[in-house]
Design a protein around this motif. Structure first.
Motif, mmCIF file in Angstrom:
data_model
loop_
_atom_site.group_PDB
_atom_site.id
_atom_site.type_symbol
_atom_site.label_atom_id
_atom_site.label_comp_id
_atom_site.label_asym_id
_atom_site.label_seq_id
_atom_site.Cartn_x
_atom_site.Cartn_y
_atom_site.Cartn_z
ATOM 1 N N GLU A 19 80.758 98.924 38.500
ATOM 2 C CA GLU A 19 80.364 99.214 39.872
ATOM 3 C C GLU A 19 79.655 100.557 39.935
ATOM 4 O OE1 GLU A 19 84.039 99.053 41.983
ATOM 5 O OE2 GLU A 19 84.221 96.888 41.755
ATOM 6 N N ASP A 74 78.717 104.080 41.345
ATOM 7 C CA ASP A 74 79.429 105.147 42.029
ATOM 8 C C ASP A 74 78.389 106.006 42.725
ATOM 9 O OD1 ASP A 74 81.124 107.108 42.912
ATOM 10 O OD2 ASP A 74 81.548 107.926 40.922
ATOM 11 N N ASP A 119 89.989 95.678 34.639
ATOM 12 C CA ASP A 119 89.748 97.020 34.102
ATOM 13 C C ASP A 119 88.255 97.244 33.896
ATOM 14 O OD1 ASP A 119 92.507 97.621 33.918
ATOM 15 O OD2 ASP A 119 92.617 96.586 31.988
ATOM 16 N N LYS A 145 85.873 98.122 36.998
ATOM 17 C CA LYS A 145 85.761 99.500 37.470
ATOM 18 C C LYS A 145 84.540 100.198 36.883
ATOM 19 C CE LYS A 145 90.009 100.381 36.163
ATOM 20 N NZ LYS A 145 91.245 101.095 35.842
ATOM 21 N N TYR A 146 84.158 99.838 35.678
ATOM 22 C CA TYR A 146 83.054 100.515 34.995
ATOM 23 C C TYR A 146 81.705 99.865 35.271
ATOM 24 C CZ TYR A 146 86.939 102.648 32.608
ATOM 25 O OH TYR A 146 88.095 103.320 32.333
#
Length: 70
Positions: free
Chosen positions: A44, A46, A38, A41-42
């Motif tokens: 990486e 974007d 979980d 995801k934060y």
């Protein structure tokens, strides 16, 4: 108390006022359920959408709105 999975039916008692103990338990359960996957995801980057594309789309929408008003 337990954490609901997405798509599980929600009962009406979730919308009542929780006691401080229930709130603390809910936070504890969430912390335990939060995994390294979980968190990944934060962490990486974007790439997002280039600002020029967003601006062009907004200008297009503004022109369409202006023509509808006339």
């Amino acid at each position: 108390m337990r954490i609901l999975k997405p798509g599980e039916p929600v009962t009406a008692d979730l919308f009542r006022e929780w006691t401080p103990e229930e709130t603390a338990e809910a936070y504890r359960l969430c912390r335990e359920a939060f995994t390294a996957a979980d968190l990944q995801k934060y962490t990486e980057l974007d790439e997002g959408i280039p600002a020029e594309e967003v601006l062009a789309e907004m200008e297009k929408m503004l022109r369409q709105a202006d023509t509808r008003q006339q």
